[in-house]
Design a protein around this motif. Sequence first.
Motif, PDB file in Angstrom:
ATOM      1  N   ASP A 295       0.814  -1.216   0.000  1.00  0.00           N
ATOM      2  CA  ASP A 295       0.000   0.000   0.000  1.00  0.00           C
ATOM      3  C   ASP A 295       0.845   1.263   0.000  1.00  0.00           C
ATOM      4  N   LEU A 296       2.040   1.177   0.586  1.00  0.00           N
ATOM      5  CA  LEU A 296       2.894   2.364   0.692  1.00  0.00           C
ATOM      6  C   LEU A 296       4.355   1.967   0.645  1.00  0.00           C
ATOM      7  N   ILE A 297       5.130   2.720  -0.109  1.00  0.00           N
ATOM      8  CA  ILE A 297       6.586   2.601  -0.090  1.00  0.00           C
ATOM      9  C   ILE A 297       7.121   3.755   0.742  1.00  0.00           C
ATOM     10  N   LEU A 298       7.864   3.440   1.784  1.00  0.00           N
ATOM     11  CA  LEU A 298       8.420   4.458   2.675  1.00  0.00           C
ATOM     12  C   LEU A 298       9.922   4.550   2.418  1.00  0.00           C
ATOM     13  N   ILE A 299      10.384   5.755   2.074  1.00  0.00           N
ATOM     14  CA  ILE A 299      11.786   5.955   1.715  1.00  0.00           C
ATOM     15  C   ILE A 299      12.445   6.934   2.684  1.00  0.00           C
ATOM     16  N   PRO A 300      13.311   6.440   3.584  1.00  0.00           N
ATOM     17  CA  PRO A 300      14.081   7.364   4.420  1.00  0.00           C
ATOM     18  C   PRO A 300      15.290   7.890   3.645  1.00  0.00           C
ATOM     19  N   VAL A 301      15.542   9.183   3.751  1.00  0.00           N
ATOM     20  CA  VAL A 301      16.727   9.783   3.132  1.00  0.00           C
ATOM     21  C   VAL A 301      17.478  10.562   4.196  1.00  0.00           C
ATOM     22  N   ASN A 302      18.752  10.804   3.950  1.00  0.00           N
ATOM     23  CA  ASN A 302      19.596  11.541   4.893  1.00  0.00           C
ATOM     24  C   ASN A 302      19.919  12.921   4.343  1.00  0.00           C
ATOM     25  N   PRO A 303      20.239  13.863   5.228  1.00  0.00           N
ATOM     26  CA  PRO A 303      20.529  15.227   4.773  1.00  0.00           C
ATOM     27  C   PRO A 303      21.932  15.350   4.175  1.00  0.00           C
ATOM     28  N   ASP A 304      22.074  14.883   2.934  1.00  0.00           N
ATOM     29  CA  ASP A 304      23.352  14.993   2.239  1.00  0.00           C
ATOM     30  C   ASP A 304      23.089  15.140   0.748  1.00  0.00           C
ATOM     31  N   TYR A 305      24.127  15.197  -0.027  1.00  0.00           N
ATOM     32  CA  TYR A 305      24.001  15.435  -1.470  1.00  0.00           C
ATOM     33  C   TYR A 305      23.141  14.368  -2.136  1.00  0.00           C
ATOM     34  N   PHE A 306      23.250  13.117  -1.662  1.00  0.00           N
ATOM     35  CA  PHE A 306      22.501  12.035  -2.283  1.00  0.00           C
ATOM     36  C   PHE A 306      21.003  12.198  -2.077  1.00  0.00           C
ATOM     37  N   ALA A 307      20.607  12.913  -1.014  1.00  0.00           N
ATOM     38  CA  ALA A 307      19.191  13.023  -0.680  1.00  0.00           C
ATOM     39  C   ALA A 307      18.363  13.512  -1.859  1.00  0.00           C
ATOM     40  N   SER A 308      18.777  14.627  -2.457  1.00  0.00           N
ATOM     41  CA  SER A 308      17.997  15.188  -3.565  1.00  0.00           C
ATOM     42  C   SER A 308      18.258  14.445  -4.868  1.00  0.00           C
ATOM     43  N   LYS A 309      19.531  14.197  -5.188  1.00  0.00           N
ATOM     44  CA  LYS A 309      19.865  13.504  -6.432  1.00  0.00           C
ATOM     45  C   LYS A 309      19.387  12.060  -6.399  1.00  0.00           C
ATOM     46  N   GLY A 310      19.604  11.398  -5.273  1.00  0.00           N
ATOM     47  CA  GLY A 310      19.244   9.996  -5.163  1.00  0.00           C
ATOM     48  C   GLY A 310      17.746   9.767  -5.131  1.00  0.00           C
ATOM     49  N   THR A 311      16.993  10.687  -4.534  1.00  0.00           N
ATOM     50  CA  THR A 311      15.545  10.520  -4.473  1.00  0.00           C
ATOM     51  C   THR A 311      14.932  10.457  -5.858  1.00  0.00           C
TER      52      THR A 311
ATOM     53  N   GLU B  49       6.459  -1.542 -13.066  1.00  0.00           N
ATOM     54  CA  GLU B  49       5.534  -1.699 -14.183  1.00  0.00           C
ATOM     55  C   GLU B  49       5.544  -3.143 -14.669  1.00  0.00           C
ATOM     56  N   PRO B  50       4.397  -3.709 -15.080  1.00  0.00           N
ATOM     57  CA  PRO B  50       3.131  -3.035 -15.371  1.00  0.00           C
ATOM     58  C   PRO B  50       2.215  -2.852 -14.169  1.00  0.00           C
ATOM     59  N   PHE B  51       2.648  -3.259 -12.962  1.00  0.00           N
ATOM     60  CA  PHE B  51       1.834  -3.006 -11.789  1.00  0.00           C
ATOM     61  C   PHE B  51       1.756  -1.506 -11.526  1.00  0.00           C
ATOM     62  N   PRO B  52       0.632  -1.020 -10.992  1.00  0.00           N
ATOM     63  CA  PRO B  52       0.564   0.399 -10.622  1.00  0.00           C
ATOM     64  C   PRO B  52       1.497   0.690  -9.456  1.00  0.00           C
ATOM     65  N   LEU B  53       2.118   1.833  -9.481  1.00  0.00           N
ATOM     66  CA  LEU B  53       3.046   2.207  -8.419  1.00  0.00           C
ATOM     67  C   LEU B  53       2.258   2.625  -7.181  1.00  0.00           C
ATOM     68  N   PRO B  54       2.578   2.062  -6.009  1.00  0.00           N
ATOM     69  CA  PRO B  54       1.872   2.466  -4.781  1.00  0.00           C
ATOM     70  C   PRO B  54       2.199   3.913  -4.413  1.00  0.00           C
ATOM     71  N   LYS B  55       1.496   4.406  -3.407  1.00  0.00           N
ATOM     72  CA  LYS B  55       1.862   5.693  -2.840  1.00  0.00           C
ATOM     73  C   LYS B  55       3.282   5.605  -2.287  1.00  0.00           C
ATOM     74  N   ILE B  56       3.998   6.717  -2.363  1.00  0.00           N
ATOM     75  CA  ILE B  56       5.367   6.765  -1.861  1.00  0.00           C
ATOM     76  C   ILE B  56       5.487   7.921  -0.866  1.00  0.00           C
ATOM     77  N   GLY B  57       6.008   7.623   0.305  1.00  0.00           N
ATOM     78  CA  GLY B  57       6.267   8.643   1.302  1.00  0.00           C
ATOM     79  C   GLY B  57       7.762   8.748   1.558  1.00  0.00           C
ATOM     80  N   VAL B  58       8.312   9.942   1.400  1.00  0.00           N
ATOM     81  CA  VAL B  58       9.737  10.176   1.609  1.00  0.00           C
ATOM     82  C   VAL B  58       9.886  11.062   2.843  1.00  0.00           C
ATOM     83  N   PHE B  59      10.839  10.745   3.705  1.00  0.00           N
ATOM     84  CA  PHE B  59      11.029  11.572   4.892  1.00  0.00           C
ATOM     85  C   PHE B  59      12.506  11.657   5.231  1.00  0.00           C
ATOM     86  N   MET B  60      12.860  12.671   6.004  1.00  0.00           N
ATOM     87  CA  MET B  60      14.250  12.900   6.379  1.00  0.00           C
ATOM     88  C   MET B  60      14.577  12.132   7.661  1.00  0.00           C
TER      89      MET B  60
END
Length: 291
Positions: free
Chosen positions: A174-190, A202-213
Amino acid sequence: MNSPKTIATINFKGGVGKTTVTWCLGDVISSFSDSKVLLFDLDAQMSLTQAISLNEDGYSLEARFQKWYENSIERKKTIFDALDQFARPAQHFDFPVGFDFIYQLTDRLHFVPSVEDLYWMELEVFDRDAVKDFIRRLLGKVTNTPKLPSYDYVLFDCPPSFTLLSYSVLSCCDLILIPVNPDYFASKGTNLILNSLKMRIEPFPLPKIGVFMNKSKTWGGSPTKETSFYMREVSRVCDNASKTENIRAEFLDSWIPERVGVKRAITSGGVPGELVDPFKNLWNEVVRYLA
């Protein structure tokens, strides 16, 4: 029985804290609500399994979990055994699930450990099409087994690489939860993660994705200027993905501070007191997003 809400924690970069986040959320949900939670360790590195085997509730698990775990392997009642049976051609998926497959950490927090055999998944020994419905079917067995509780949430600690097992989880959660860290990779990697997930699921529909620091650097109880900068950058990436790539990605307002204690959250038996509220805030936001 109602199907549980399913949440997969993933990041293709190691060291961002996804395993600890999975554990802390499971601990907070089960400790501060009436919800029953089932955790899956799907990483061949077995970080969550090994941490839990070292210590639980302040006591060594050598006499309890280790004995249960060895019996589970001996009786072929592991996640790999379930997968192996499911993937066999033209064979009915006759794999009963019970408390010889699921370990009871507490009354409301249960756990399916990883095993070293999952390493073979990373070599993609199994066929993609043969594995894609595995987690969906396994959860159906869990939900419809009378002797098991009715779980409200299932949390998956996914490997840092995209394996066939990851594909099976992400194609039905139902949800993909993605933790990211406050560094250069955070924005580029996301941006890379979001596009990679869309392409691979694909071809499955992509679930909701929540990204947080996660591991946010703080000053005076608030994120530092550097952390706030990366928060804005990641939020911009999520907004752009939602508008231009048809990816339902949202940057969550909640953030988890960087604390030495959180590294010991699993082996010490629970979330450190000063981090309970941040994880409660994160969970409340996740619940609203899932609704």
